[in-house]
Design a protein around this motif. Sequence first.
Motif, PDB file in Angstrom:
ATOM      1  N   THR A 493       0.877  -1.270   0.273  1.00 24.48           N
ATOM      2  CA  THR A 493       0.001  -0.012   0.112  1.00 24.48           C
ATOM      3  C   THR A 493       0.800   1.178  -0.056  1.00 24.48           C
ATOM      4  OG1 THR A 493      -1.771  -1.193   1.147  1.00 24.48           O
ATOM      5  CG2 THR A 493      -1.950   1.357   1.109  1.00 24.48           C
ATOM      6  N   VAL A 494       1.976   1.326   0.707  1.00 26.01           N
ATOM      7  CA  VAL A 494       2.864   2.416   0.744  1.00 26.01           C
ATOM      8  C   VAL A 494       3.411   2.540  -0.506  1.00 26.01           C
ATOM      9  CG1 VAL A 494       4.924   3.026   1.968  1.00 26.01           C
ATOM     10  CG2 VAL A 494       2.882   2.472   3.427  1.00 26.01           C
ATOM     11  N   VAL A 495       3.959   1.502  -0.940  1.00 26.44           N
ATOM     12  CA  VAL A 495       4.697   1.927  -2.203  1.00 26.44           C
ATOM     13  C   VAL A 495       3.764   2.255  -3.330  1.00 26.44           C
ATOM     14  CG1 VAL A 495       5.677   0.531  -4.121  1.00 26.44           C
ATOM     15  CG2 VAL A 495       6.522   0.109  -1.737  1.00 26.44           C
ATOM     16  N   ALA A 496       2.592   1.889  -3.324  1.00 27.28           N
ATOM     17  CA  ALA A 496       1.623   2.238  -4.328  1.00 27.28           C
ATOM     18  C   ALA A 496       1.277   3.572  -4.172  1.00 27.28           C
ATOM     19  CB  ALA A 496       0.392   1.456  -4.375  1.00 27.28           C
ATOM     20  N   MET A 497       1.152   4.084  -2.977  1.00 24.31           N
ATOM     21  CA  MET A 497       0.912   5.456  -2.698  1.00 24.31           C
ATOM     22  C   MET A 497       2.170   6.364  -3.136  1.00 24.31           C
ATOM     23  SD  MET A 497      -0.642   5.348   1.125  1.00 24.31           S
ATOM     24  CE  MET A 497      -0.613   7.021   1.549  1.00 24.31           C
ATOM     25  N   MET A 498       3.483   5.937  -2.886  1.00 26.74           N
ATOM     26  CA  MET A 498       4.536   6.843  -2.962  1.00 26.74           C
ATOM     27  C   MET A 498       4.839   6.671  -4.634  1.00 26.74           C
ATOM     28  SD  MET A 498       6.978   4.910  -0.244  1.00 26.74           S
ATOM     29  CE  MET A 498       8.643   5.807  -0.777  1.00 26.74           C
ATOM     30  N   MET A 499       4.544   5.616  -5.402  1.00 25.11           N
ATOM     31  CA  MET A 499       4.725   5.701  -6.736  1.00 25.11           C
ATOM     32  C   MET A 499       3.993   6.791  -7.540  1.00 25.11           C
ATOM     33  SD  MET A 499       7.565   4.322  -6.991  1.00 25.11           S
ATOM     34  CE  MET A 499       7.753   4.469  -8.758  1.00 25.11           C
ATOM     35  N   ARG A 500       2.744   6.954  -6.910  1.00 25.30           N
ATOM     36  CA  ARG A 500       1.888   7.909  -7.764  1.00 25.30           C
ATOM     37  C   ARG A 500       1.895   9.374  -7.286  1.00 25.30           C
ATOM     38  NH1 ARG A 500      -1.937   4.225  -6.446  1.00 25.30           N
ATOM     39  NH2 ARG A 500      -3.225   5.741  -5.347  1.00 25.30           N
ATOM     40  N   SER A 501       2.541   9.886  -6.166  1.00 17.26           N
ATOM     41  CA  SER A 501       2.491  10.810  -5.432  1.00 17.26           C
ATOM     42  C   SER A 501       3.051  12.183  -5.956  1.00 17.26           C
ATOM     43  CB  SER A 501       3.129  10.599  -4.101  1.00 17.26           C
ATOM     44  OG  SER A 501       4.547  10.407  -4.111  1.00 17.26           O
ATOM     45  N   ARG A 502       4.425  11.944  -6.774  1.00 19.38           N
ATOM     46  CA  ARG A 502       5.037  12.921  -7.400  1.00 19.38           C
ATOM     47  C   ARG A 502       3.953  13.452  -8.636  1.00 19.38           C
ATOM     48  NH1 ARG A 502       8.434  12.932 -12.008  1.00 19.38           N
ATOM     49  NH2 ARG A 502       9.361  15.018 -12.477  1.00 19.38           N
ATOM     50  N   GLU A 503       3.514  12.298  -9.147  1.00 22.53           N
ATOM     51  CA  GLU A 503       2.662  12.875 -10.292  1.00 22.53           C
ATOM     52  C   GLU A 503       1.799  13.355  -9.947  1.00 22.53           C
ATOM     53  OE1 GLU A 503       2.988  13.278 -14.357  1.00 22.53           O
ATOM     54  OE2 GLU A 503       4.441  12.132 -13.065  1.00 22.53           O
ATOM     55  N   ALA A 504       1.036  13.202  -8.813  1.00 21.45           N
ATOM     56  CA  ALA A 504      -0.269  13.878  -8.555  1.00 21.45           C
ATOM     57  C   ALA A 504       0.171  15.342  -8.077  1.00 21.45           C
ATOM     58  CB  ALA A 504      -0.785  13.112  -7.326  1.00 21.45           C
ATOM     59  N   VAL A 505       1.242  15.618  -7.499  1.00 19.99           N
ATOM     60  CA  VAL A 505       1.720  16.971  -7.215  1.00 19.99           C
ATOM     61  C   VAL A 505       1.921  17.911  -8.555  1.00 19.99           C
ATOM     62  CG1 VAL A 505       3.390  18.634  -6.095  1.00 19.99           C
ATOM     63  CG2 VAL A 505       2.747  16.476  -4.971  1.00 19.99           C
ATOM     64  N   VAL A 506       2.434  17.159  -9.582  1.00 21.60           N
ATOM     65  CA  VAL A 506       2.805  17.827 -10.853  1.00 21.60           C
ATOM     66  C   VAL A 506       1.239  18.137 -11.319  1.00 21.60           C
ATOM     67  CG1 VAL A 506       3.377  17.439 -13.274  1.00 21.60           C
ATOM     68  CG2 VAL A 506       4.882  16.740 -11.646  1.00 21.60           C
ATOM     69  N   ASP A 507       0.481  17.238 -11.295  1.00 18.02           N
ATOM     70  CA  ASP A 507      -0.864  17.565 -11.957  1.00 18.02           C
ATOM     71  C   ASP A 507      -1.719  18.611 -11.231  1.00 18.02           C
ATOM     72  OD1 ASP A 507      -1.037  15.442 -13.781  1.00 18.02           O
ATOM     73  OD2 ASP A 507      -1.991  13.985 -12.682  1.00 18.02           O
ATOM     74  N   TYR A 508      -1.600  18.816  -9.943  1.00 13.38           N
ATOM     75  CA  TYR A 508      -2.551  19.740  -9.519  1.00 13.38           C
ATOM     76  C   TYR A 508      -1.790  21.139  -9.382  1.00 13.38           C
ATOM     77  CZ  TYR A 508      -0.717  18.342  -4.651  1.00 13.38           C
ATOM     78  OH  TYR A 508       0.148  18.106  -3.598  1.00 13.38           O
ATOM     79  N   GLY A 510       0.854  22.015 -11.845  1.00 12.52           N
ATOM     80  CA  GLY A 510       1.634  22.613 -13.089  1.00 12.52           C
ATOM     81  C   GLY A 510       1.664  21.523 -14.104  1.00 12.52           C
ATOM     82  N   PRO A 511       0.276  20.849 -14.670  1.00 13.72           N
ATOM     83  CA  PRO A 511       0.452  19.872 -15.673  1.00 13.72           C
ATOM     84  C   PRO A 511       0.871  20.293 -17.037  1.00 13.72           C
ATOM     85  CG  PRO A 511      -2.008  21.075 -15.099  1.00 13.72           C
ATOM     86  CD  PRO A 511      -0.714  21.474 -14.245  1.00 13.72           C
ATOM     87  N   LEU A 512       1.207  19.353 -17.615  1.00 12.06           N
ATOM     88  CA  LEU A 512       1.496  19.446 -19.214  1.00 12.06           C
ATOM     89  C   LEU A 512       2.769  20.327 -19.631  1.00 12.06           C
ATOM     90  CD1 LEU A 512      -2.058  19.720 -20.896  1.00 12.06           C
ATOM     91  CD2 LEU A 512      -0.637  17.697 -20.591  1.00 12.06           C
ATOM     92  N   GLY A 513       3.701  20.488 -18.673  1.00 15.44           N
ATOM     93  CA  GLY A 513       4.965  21.163 -18.678  1.00 15.44           C
ATOM     94  C   GLY A 513       4.753  22.598 -18.168  1.00 15.44           C
TER      95      GLY A 513
END
Length: 697
Positions: A493-508, A510-513
């Motif tokens: 569970t922890v690894v699944a959370m970690m591996m998606r977390s940075r992309e979530a921050v990018v999305d909310y 500064g998405p798409l560069g």
Amino acid sequence: MKLIRRLSSLWACAALALASPALADDGYRLWLGSAREQTSPVPVELSDDSPTLRIAAEELRRALPAGSRPVLLARADDPALAGLGIERQALGLEGYRVQRAMIGGREMTLVTGATDIAILYGAFAVLRHMNSGGDAADLALISVPKTRLRILNHWDNLDGAVERGYAGQSLWDWWTLPDFKHPRYADYARANASIGINGTVLNNVNAKAQSLTAPYIAKAAALAEVFRPYGIKIYLSARFSAPIEIGGLKTADPRDPAVAAWWKAKAGEIYRAIPDFGGFLVKANSEGQPGPRDYGASHADGANMLAAAVKPHGGIVMWRAFVYADTDPEDRAKQAYTEFKPLDGQFADNVLVQVKNGAIDFQPREPFHPLFGAMPKTPLIAEFQITKEYLGFATHLAYLGPLFEEVLDAPTGVRRGETVASVITDKADGQALSGMAGVANIGRDRDWSGSTFNQANWYVFGRLAWDPALSSQALAREWAAQTFGDDPVVIDTVVAMMMRSREAVVDYTGPLGLAHLFATGHHYGPGPWVSDLARPEWNPVYYHRADKQGIGFDRTRTGSNAIAQYAPSIARRYADPRSTPPEELLWFHHLPWDYRMADGKTLWEELVRRYDRGVAEVAAMREQWATLKPRIDAERWTKTDVFLAVQHREAQWWRDASLAYWRSINGLALPAGSKAPEHSLEHYKQMRFPFAPGNPH
């Protein structure tokens, strides 16, 4: 009936106790766990005696399970190991080897290397192997670091404040040093040695000249004494104008013989107090800091003058390529390349140019810096930010392993097979120097870095600095097992959370560069509307360039032509929006709001979708974490739960404020199913945070 209910309640409590760790955990132990209750510690023998070997032996005695084979700690040149076929040269000075061996007629676990420090690294590798699910009975480990320098940069000030620090005051208590050496200093060194970090810069790159005065040299020497048995050298950030400020000279011109003589004398003074002093880190001609260009000299002139001062003592100079000044109004992203590329081959052999992972400033996502691969005659050291200046400070869960890995794995396009990682490792052009530097996220908070999950960023930096080829996902699993124990549900569970977390921050954020949309100064929260600061590149509007027609920074030939700083194969890919990765699209292109993405959605629809996805990912992480409540100690579970709630609220704020602003420019409706922002744009513009942490006040 009451008795039955009472017994049922007791049984339920007992079951919960069995499912939960018995002891509270405040995070102080990091990934190193707690010592076992040893009634009969495993015998650990030393072939020689030194403070470092004694530390290694004690680590193994208190952590190895009872019944393990006896352990021998011996240097690879020990005559007792002559028949084992150990290739000493292949191990270098820091590589280790762990194996089962017959020594003197006894079966033992051998931990060996060319030096005592290498053996200490091997001892920690044994513990890491065991605590992340490995078998203590079958140890066969061998590893050699791929980089020479694995360094933390502390942006710590002499008054105890930490610039971009979100875990309390500085770990260094300058006021009580050198007399009182706090036990935390040794615990800090131990944690770093456990992941292979071998250097630390004690003070802020925005340095005070007083750091180089006799009282502060004595304080640094006291820390060096604590760190030495753990293989950690200390470095100091040097203020370029120190000869004027504390030396009484009228100039700091690096070409002036009196200036060079002053630095030579200062270096001698430091090395008399700290014989293994590593050298200087320098921020020059950036953000108002003094430097050689103040005198018409080059960065090479300045770096080489300092390098000459420390070279007789074996020291180095790390000269930062972060030259953020108003010298290139066209595109801030081009400045470092423009100033440093022409200097390739002009730096002394004990100088490394320290290059940030991206060309702007530690954004949640940036393309790799074009200087990687562009200076083959100059050793480069990659600089990453472990502290999360632009990724939600200490409260947002953002595992940075994927960010580091994304940059390290990026092909430079200069030579076949060359990546950023190969540029900064010992594979790089036969350079004698190589390395990675990370801006530390450590402070006086009891859990060191402000939250449990922030510890993972310190950990993954050290492990990737040792070997950039390691997998960030495997390292997340390794860290989780050592931090939370061997419960597979928790680890998965922890690894699944970690591996998606940075992309979530990018999305909310500064998405798409999109990049650098943060509020002024403290960088806490959104500020894409800011346009009234004195210099163009201080304003977020400079970076997104949104107007009625479209959004994004044109860095192709029709714009700033920053793509020309990359190798031709990379530049060709970035020149066309259809071949530019969507994650970097608006970094390189200004596109119409109705530009069609590969799946047929308009750019505006995709932008909104990603903002919504970022918020949804945080909500999902909260739900996942909630399922672990019976399996994790209450102290760490509760703090993380609260922080995830903060992150969810602030992700929604980022999403709402950003969409309110974009809609004020493009006049477009939100796609069906996407909720309107909670407040007006003016509401978000009026929000103020005068005392946000990590920002000079």
